[in-house]
Design an enzyme around this catalytic site. Sequence first.
Site, PDB file in Angstrom:
ATOM      1  N   ASP A 389       0.908  -0.958  -0.041  1.00 20.06           N
ATOM      2  CA  ASP A 389       0.008  -0.038  -0.070  1.00 20.06           C
ATOM      3  C   ASP A 389       0.959   1.159   0.219  1.00 20.06           C
ATOM      4  OD1 ASP A 389      -2.931   0.883   0.443  1.00 20.06           O
ATOM      5  OD2 ASP A 389      -1.646   2.059   1.875  1.00 20.06           O
ATOM      6  N   LEU A 390       0.616   2.247  -0.994  1.00 23.62           N
ATOM      7  CA  LEU A 390       1.548   3.416  -1.108  1.00 23.62           C
ATOM      8  C   LEU A 390       0.951   4.276   0.008  1.00 23.62           C
ATOM      9  CD1 LEU A 390       1.576   3.775  -4.884  1.00 23.62           C
ATOM     10  CD2 LEU A 390       3.166   2.529  -3.520  1.00 23.62           C
ATOM     11  N   ASP A 432      -4.264   2.397  -4.952  1.00 23.94           N
ATOM     12  CA  ASP A 432      -2.913   2.399  -4.623  1.00 23.94           C
ATOM     13  C   ASP A 432      -2.515   1.372  -3.839  1.00 23.94           C
ATOM     14  OD1 ASP A 432      -4.044   2.973  -2.022  1.00 23.94           O
ATOM     15  OD2 ASP A 432      -2.819   4.650  -1.550  1.00 23.94           O
TER      16      ASP A 432
END
Length: 519
Positions: A389-390, A432
């Site tokens: 996960d960004l 994302d």
Amino acid sequence: MNRYGILVRLTAAILIAAIIVGVVSANIFYRITYNSELAAANEDISQLFTTVSSTASIAAYVEDSEIAREVVNGLVTNSTVHGVKFKAGNVSVSTPIKSNYKPLTFDIFHPFMNSEVIGHLDIYPEESFIRNRAEVIGRDNVKALFALATVVTLLTLIISHYLIIRPMVNTGNALHNIDPGASNRLVKPDFHKTSEIGALVEDINELLEKSESLITKERSLRKEIEVLEKNFRMLFENSLSPIVLADRQGELILSNDSFYTLMARVNQPMLTNYGPLLSDLFVQSEKLIKDVKQAFQKNDIAIGEYELKTSKDEPMWSQVVIIPISTEDNSDLYQITLHDISKRKLEMDKLSVQAEVDSLTNLTNRHGAETKLEDLMQRKVPFALALIDLNGFKQINDIYGHDAGDVILKHVSDNMLNVVRQDDTVSRWGGDEFVLIFKRTEKQALIKVLDKMYQAIIKPVKLESINQEISVGASIGAAFYPESGETLEQIIRRADKAMYRAKAVKQAQPEKYLFFDEE
């Protein structure tokens, strides 16, 4: 005249029978006549004795040989007498006797005492005379018999000819002149309306009626078959799909022009055998044969899609339809139809790619990743799953806009692809979030890869719109199959929990970007 005809054979049979009957009858008549003539001769001799009995009695009484000789000579002069013996007392007179016949013996009585026998007279019948008379009479009887037999034979033949032979010959000729299936029928001969010949004609007419009906139906069916064959031939020859009829060994028995056109398109030489079920024409020939056998075992038509061998750059695909056919002599044939599905296959591949590839990053999307994970689990292949996960992506999106967010996503995707192996899969899971499918379960190897990936993710990218470099961080959670769970849902949930533990410490301990399921 036919020498084997009924009339000839009947004539021969009657003649032979007449000859046999004539010969037997002549012999019987001769015996009867001979015995009759012998009896008549004996009767004549008895009458002769009666005539000379008185003289013989006196000759015997006086024992006068002269009188006795007169009696003997008088008897011998008769044609029915062969010889005579006179015996009385001391007188014995006889003529030369050469006969095997038993003589007729008469007693000579006393002239004055009728009960006293005083001598004997033996009279021998003349054998040749009796035989000659019997033969003459027998020949006359035989002639009469043969004449009668000849007349009866002729009458029998004439009657047979007019009542039996000629009606049968005429009926046979009429039947011979009737063509099969014609409406002509036989007419009963005169005097045979209710006879066996008339019944035979009725039976023949019934048979002709049935034959006409069957032949009419057969001609009608033949015309229908000819029309069907013509239509089938037209469909076969004008079909755009290649059609082949082959035996079990693959020998081509029949093929249409479309098949030859296909061979030219795939640069295959014109042969009479392309292997069983045309398998030599396909890339997956063994799979084709296996699929067809499985379909036939279920009594189904074999249908499948297979890639053709070709020297061209573009692949060519065919839908293959194979129907088994059993001939009247129990030979196994196969009707093979090939439908060109190359364009459809290309479009389906494009749609498949579109369905499994993220349009922005060109990474595998979530659907494609889940399909790959399910396939690995179905084949019991161990793997590691890392959920990424960004961090900070939402703020960039809010501040600089979605275009800037798209630039970040493309930048991160390209950098991640550069650090993974070809056997591994990087997928955009959504928004994302990304997923790494790692086909090894060694923890240290996974840490090494994820560290490279993390460094690639946080690498800054320049936004041309603001002429400024920006970057994002990442939180990563990893789980292992089958250690972390036996279902895809369990594996994802364990990786997700590990990833959230990393996100929980991203501010205080940003270097702890990676957590494992067991931690």
